[in-house]
Motif scaffolding. Structure first.
Motif, PDB file in Angstrom:
ATOM      1  N   LYS A 587       0.831  -1.210   0.000  1.00  0.00           N
ATOM      2  CA  LYS A 587       0.000   0.000   0.000  1.00  0.00           C
ATOM      3  C   LYS A 587       0.863   1.256   0.000  1.00  0.00           C
ATOM      4  O   LYS A 587       0.614   2.211  -0.761  1.00  0.00           O
ATOM      5  CB  LYS A 587      -0.919   0.006   1.221  1.00  0.00           C
ATOM      6  N   LYS A 588       1.899   1.289   0.825  1.00  0.00           N
ATOM      7  CA  LYS A 588       2.775   2.456   0.888  1.00  0.00           C
ATOM      8  C   LYS A 588       3.464   2.692  -0.448  1.00  0.00           C
ATOM      9  O   LYS A 588       3.584   3.833  -0.920  1.00  0.00           O
ATOM     10  CB  LYS A 588       3.816   2.256   1.998  1.00  0.00           C
ATOM     11  N   TYR A 589       3.899   1.615  -1.075  1.00  0.00           N
ATOM     12  CA  TYR A 589       4.578   1.705  -2.374  1.00  0.00           C
ATOM     13  C   TYR A 589       3.648   2.333  -3.422  1.00  0.00           C
ATOM     14  O   TYR A 589       4.024   3.281  -4.121  1.00  0.00           O
ATOM     15  CB  TYR A 589       5.012   0.305  -2.809  1.00  0.00           C
ATOM     16  N   HIS A 590       2.429   1.799  -3.510  1.00  0.00           N
ATOM     17  CA  HIS A 590       1.508   2.299  -4.532  1.00  0.00           C
ATOM     18  C   HIS A 590       1.000   3.707  -4.211  1.00  0.00           C
ATOM     19  O   HIS A 590       0.785   4.504  -5.131  1.00  0.00           O
ATOM     20  CB  HIS A 590       0.344   1.336  -4.709  1.00  0.00           C
ATOM     21  N   ASP A 591       0.836   4.019  -2.947  1.00  0.00           N
ATOM     22  CA  ASP A 591       0.443   5.381  -2.583  1.00  0.00           C
ATOM     23  C   ASP A 591       1.488   6.382  -3.057  1.00  0.00           C
ATOM     24  O   ASP A 591       1.162   7.470  -3.534  1.00  0.00           O
ATOM     25  CB  ASP A 591       0.253   5.507  -1.070  1.00  0.00           C
ATOM     26  N   THR A 592       2.751   6.000  -2.926  1.00  0.00           N
ATOM     27  CA  THR A 592       3.847   6.884  -3.346  1.00  0.00           C
ATOM     28  C   THR A 592       3.885   7.014  -4.869  1.00  0.00           C
ATOM     29  O   THR A 592       4.003   8.124  -5.411  1.00  0.00           O
ATOM     30  CB  THR A 592       5.191   6.347  -2.827  1.00  0.00           C
ATOM     31  N   LYS A 593       3.775   5.899  -5.556  1.00  0.00           N
ATOM     32  CA  LYS A 593       3.792   5.955  -7.017  1.00  0.00           C
ATOM     33  C   LYS A 593       2.564   6.703  -7.557  1.00  0.00           C
ATOM     34  O   LYS A 593       2.638   7.358  -8.604  1.00  0.00           O
ATOM     35  CB  LYS A 593       3.835   4.544  -7.610  1.00  0.00           C
ATOM     36  N   TYR A 594       1.458   6.599  -6.848  1.00  0.00           N
ATOM     37  CA  TYR A 594       0.246   7.307  -7.272  1.00  0.00           C
ATOM     38  C   TYR A 594       0.451   8.825  -7.212  1.00  0.00           C
ATOM     39  O   TYR A 594      -0.009   9.566  -8.088  1.00  0.00           O
ATOM     40  CB  TYR A 594      -0.933   6.884  -6.396  1.00  0.00           C
ATOM     41  N   LYS A 595       1.169   9.292  -6.188  1.00  0.00           N
ATOM     42  CA  LYS A 595       1.482  10.726  -6.098  1.00  0.00           C
ATOM     43  C   LYS A 595       2.328  11.159  -7.295  1.00  0.00           C
ATOM     44  O   LYS A 595       2.105  12.235  -7.879  1.00  0.00           O
ATOM     45  CB  LYS A 595       2.227  11.024  -4.796  1.00  0.00           C
ATOM     46  N   ILE A 596       3.283  10.313  -7.670  1.00  0.00           N
ATOM     47  CA  ILE A 596       4.119  10.620  -8.839  1.00  0.00           C
ATOM     48  C   ILE A 596       3.268  10.617 -10.099  1.00  0.00           C
ATOM     49  O   ILE A 596       3.395  11.495 -10.958  1.00  0.00           O
ATOM     50  CB  ILE A 596       5.274   9.602  -8.940  1.00  0.00           C
ATOM     51  N   PHE A 597       2.373   9.629 -10.209  1.00  0.00           N
ATOM     52  CA  PHE A 597       1.455   9.552 -11.347  1.00  0.00           C
ATOM     53  C   PHE A 597       0.654  10.844 -11.502  1.00  0.00           C
ATOM     54  O   PHE A 597       0.564  11.413 -12.594  1.00  0.00           O
ATOM     55  CB  PHE A 597       0.519   8.362 -11.143  1.00  0.00           C
ATOM     56  N   ARG A 598       0.090  11.332 -10.420  1.00  0.00           N
ATOM     57  CA  ARG A 598      -0.720  12.554 -10.483  1.00  0.00           C
ATOM     58  C   ARG A 598       0.135  13.759 -10.872  1.00  0.00           C
ATOM     59  O   ARG A 598      -0.330  14.663 -11.577  1.00  0.00           O
ATOM     60  CB  ARG A 598      -1.401  12.787  -9.126  1.00  0.00           C
ATOM     61  N   SER A 599       1.391  13.753 -10.426  1.00  0.00           N
ATOM     62  CA  SER A 599       2.261  14.894 -10.725  1.00  0.00           C
ATOM     63  C   SER A 599       2.671  14.950 -12.195  1.00  0.00           C
ATOM     64  O   SER A 599       2.984  16.024 -12.710  1.00  0.00           O
ATOM     65  CB  SER A 599       3.510  14.848  -9.846  1.00  0.00           C
ATOM     66  N   LEU A 600       2.672  13.791 -12.872  1.00  0.00           N
ATOM     67  CA  LEU A 600       3.098  13.773 -14.272  1.00  0.00           C
ATOM     68  C   LEU A 600       2.179  14.629 -15.144  1.00  0.00           C
ATOM     69  O   LEU A 600       2.640  15.314 -16.064  1.00  0.00           O
ATOM     70  CB  LEU A 600       3.123  12.334 -14.797  1.00  0.00           C
ATOM     71  N   TYR A 601       0.878  14.626 -14.855  1.00  0.00           N
ATOM     72  CA  TYR A 601      -0.040  15.459 -15.633  1.00  0.00           C
ATOM     73  C   TYR A 601       0.137  16.930 -15.271  1.00  0.00           C
ATOM     74  O   TYR A 601       0.117  17.811 -16.145  1.00  0.00           O
ATOM     75  CB  TYR A 601      -1.489  15.032 -15.406  1.00  0.00           C
ATOM     76  N   GLU A 602       0.316  17.213 -13.970  1.00  0.00           N
ATOM     77  CA  GLU A 602       0.509  18.603 -13.552  1.00  0.00           C
ATOM     78  C   GLU A 602       1.756  19.194 -14.198  1.00  0.00           C
ATOM     79  O   GLU A 602       1.758  20.355 -14.628  1.00  0.00           O
ATOM     80  CB  GLU A 602       0.616  18.676 -12.018  1.00  0.00           C
ATOM     81  N   GLN A 603       2.825  18.404 -14.277  1.00  0.00           N
ATOM     82  CA  GLN A 603       4.045  18.865 -14.944  1.00  0.00           C
ATOM     83  C   GLN A 603       3.785  19.118 -16.426  1.00  0.00           C
ATOM     84  O   GLN A 603       4.283  20.090 -16.997  1.00  0.00           O
ATOM     85  CB  GLN A 603       5.146  17.823 -14.768  1.00  0.00           C
ATOM     86  N   GLN A 604       2.973  18.242 -17.043  1.00  0.00           N
ATOM     87  CA  GLN A 604       2.663  18.413 -18.456  1.00  0.00           C
ATOM     88  C   GLN A 604       1.926  19.733 -18.703  1.00  0.00           C
ATOM     89  O   GLN A 604       2.216  20.451 -19.674  1.00  0.00           O
ATOM     90  CB  GLN A 604       1.809  17.245 -18.951  1.00  0.00           C
TER      91      GLN A 604
END
Length: 616
Positions: A587-604
């Protein structure tokens, strides 16, 4: 609506084929020249037996499935269909599609030893593609090429992005019923594109139809449209018919849910003429019997008996919802009885070339960036919320096919008589063991994927969003492809988590997922979704849920069941239940990767803004 606005306005299934050559006609894959059969035991022909036939037209093939009175699959077959791709333009032929259907139906009946007299009802489901025909029912070209065969604008076609933007700028009240904005995959932008770009074709068209409606029309001669197609893809306001939900003659309902001002505002006022004759003068709830059933001509072509009841159609994803929504374990369904609210705690993932996320509610929920609320567009009397990802199976195919290791992997799969996905899953298991990782997902700590390679349908509703892969190296091995494949699966699952969280934040109470479609047969795909979203995922007993949903339409039309809801409860059945990992590290691993996932669109978005300023 007629007149003015009213108060109530308030396999994967995708295929690992070759890249299109030039000219951009996609030939039928050599692996598809033969008709595929998937059969259980074949009972002897018995005229007293009730068999229901479902037909599903997907992006790459037409399929037929035969089911008994308990919803058990007796046999199915598949036949490929042609597709032409040219950039954002994707086209098909309704004539070719019908021929493929006829081949699939005949082969399924023959192989399952089902006599034509045993088929008591027929239903169609198809992609939400747009069909153009003239007054004689002949195809009218929607292609730059002028090829009259190419009379279908495929659902995934994005030629009308600019038209969609203009329509959305109108801020019409109907837009609140499709998440606040029309997608270029919906029909009004495509219609506007044809009118503006191909005026000769526009003047020739006598009927514009969603593909599943055209199939029903081709089979019965009845031009009645489905509430599913018109409400979900044409801005029709189905709740105009709330008072008619129990009408026995509801199949003859006058189409009073069109908003004429909307069509006039966007430049398509001519479609209002003749009581909306070109886009639908009458509508019906899914499953209502059409006309006098199967016409003699269609019966001969399909190898069936004339007069077989044909149910009003569904879009393919919605048929998947009908085929799986009540597939809960017996203990759950028995304990909850007929609780009308319990079905509202579920979301169906129909995972194929794309993924559709279907949830229902008893009250209408307006969710920005998510299509709907659509009244009775899938389950009668419920409001439908429809999320989606425009490329999932198609994206996995794209990632795999365009990798340097793809040919080697394909050869290995062929020699081992296994799928490419099976080989990739085995490679990942081996890598996890070799690298001493505690769980397979941990292999992608350095690779992150935003899966918006065909835009973002939900919940951001940005057709201009682009895919992102972070963490590439010069490695071209099968191992590196396996990691990229896993990261892409995870990116797709993070996208679904985003949709589920967004829906729940706006009034839904989704606790359980049900999955069907080609990707649901991939155990890695399903387990990653369960772990990432944190919900159990129920797989149906019958894996061909879209075909079952289509067959249910025929069963309702035959009067075997009094309603679509009753047929769903009788014919849906649960299979395996996949539960999320209980390991807190996962759960901790995916929660962290999910934050990165959301940031990829914001960066775009940030980069897009910077470049717009530079180009100003």
């Amino acid at each position: 609506m007629s007149g003015r606005r009213r108060a109530w306005l308030d396999t994967t299934t995708s295929l690992l084929g070759q890249q299109p050559p030039s000219p951009p006609y996609i030939p039928r894959s050599p692996r598809l020249h033969s008709v595929f059969l998937e059969m259980s035991s074949s009972p002897p022909a018995n005229p007293t037996r009730c068999v229901f036939l479902g037909v599903d037209v997907g992006t790459g093939s037409a399929r037929a499935g035969l089911f008994d009175e308990n919803g058990k699959l007796l046999g199915s077959s598949s036949s490929p269909i042609q597709i032409w791709k040219d950039g954002a333009h994707v086209e098909q032929s309704s004539t070719d599609i019908w021929h493929a259907i006829c081949a699939a139906v005949k082969t399924a009946c023959s192989s399952a030893e089902v006599a034509s007299e045993e088929v008591k009802g027929l239903g169609f489901a198809a992609t939400c593609s747009l069909v153009a025909i003239d007054a004689d029912g002949s195809p009218v070209s929607v292609s730059w090429s002028g090829d009259s065969r190419r009379n279908v604008i495929v659902w995934m076609d994005h030629r009308a992005v600019e038209q969609a933007e203009r329509i959305n700028s109108s801020n019409s009240p109907v837009l609140q019923y499709c998440g606040g904005a029309l997608s270029p995959e919906m029909e009004p932008p495509k219609l506007l594109w044809v009118k503006e770009t191909l005026p000769e074709s526009w003047s020739m068209v006598f009927r514009w139809m969603d593909l599943s409606d055209w199939l029903s029309y081709r089979a019965t001669g009845d031009d009645t449209r489905s509430l599913c197609t018109t409400v979900c893809k044409w801005t029709y306001l189905g709740h105009a018919h709330m008072h008619q939900i129990n009408d026995k003659d509801s199949r003859d309902m006058e189409a009073c849910g069109w908003d004429d001002e909307f069509w006039e505002e966007i430049g398509l006022g001519d479609l209002v003429e003749g009581h909306h004759a070109k886009i639908g003068r009458s509508v019906a709830f899914p499953g209502h019997a059409l006309g006098s059933g199967l016409t003699p001509t269609a019966a001969k072509e399909l190898g069936l008996v004339a007069g077989i009841p044909v149910g009003t159609s569904l879009i393919d994803a919605h048929a998947g919802g009908v085929g799986v929504m009540e597939s809960v374990p017996l203990s759950d369904s028995e304990a909850k009885g007929h609780d009308k609210e319990e079905i509202c705690n579920r979301m169906v993932l129909v995972c194929g070339t794309s993924t559709c996320h279907m949830a229902v509610s008893q009250s209408k929920l307006f969710i920005p960036g998510v299509w709907g609320p659509f009244w009775s567009a899938m389950v009668p009397e419920y409001w439908l919320t429809e999320g989606g990802q425009s490329a999932t199976g198609a994206l996995l195919d794209h990632i795999i096919e365009n990798h340097a290791a793809s040919p080697r992997l394909a050869n290995q799969a062929a020699s081992q008589k296994a799928s490419v996905f099976e080989l990739l899953n085995k490679i990942l298991e081996k890598l996890m063991s070799e690298q001493n990782h505690p769980f397979v997902a941990a292999l992608t700590e350095d690779i992150h994927v935003l899966p918006d390679f065909h835009g973002n349908r939900s919940p951001i509703a940005d057709p201009k969003s682009k895919g992102v892969v972070c963490g590439l190296t010069l490695d071209t091995s099968e191992k590196q492809l396996a990691l990229l494949y896993l990261a892409t699966v995870q990116g797709i699952a993070y996208g679904t988590r985003h949709i589920v969280e967004h829906c729940n934040a706006h009034g839904h109470k989704i606790k359980t997922l049900l999955a069907c479609g080609g990707l649901s047969k991939n155990p890695l795909f399903i387990q990653e979704h369960a772990d990432i979203i944190g919900c159990p995922i129920i797989l149906p007993r019958e894996s061909e849920s879209v075909l079952l949903g289509a067959a249910i339409l025929g069963a309702v039309a035959s009067k075997k069941f009094s309603s679509l809801n009753e047929a769903m409860k009788a014919l849906n059945a649960a299979g395996q239940v996949i539960r999320p990992s209980e390991d807190p590290k996962v759960k901790k691993y995916h929660d962290t990767k999910y934050k990165i996932f959301r940031s990829l669109y914001e960066q775009q978005l940030s980069y897009r803004s910077l470049m717009a300023q530079a180009m100003a």
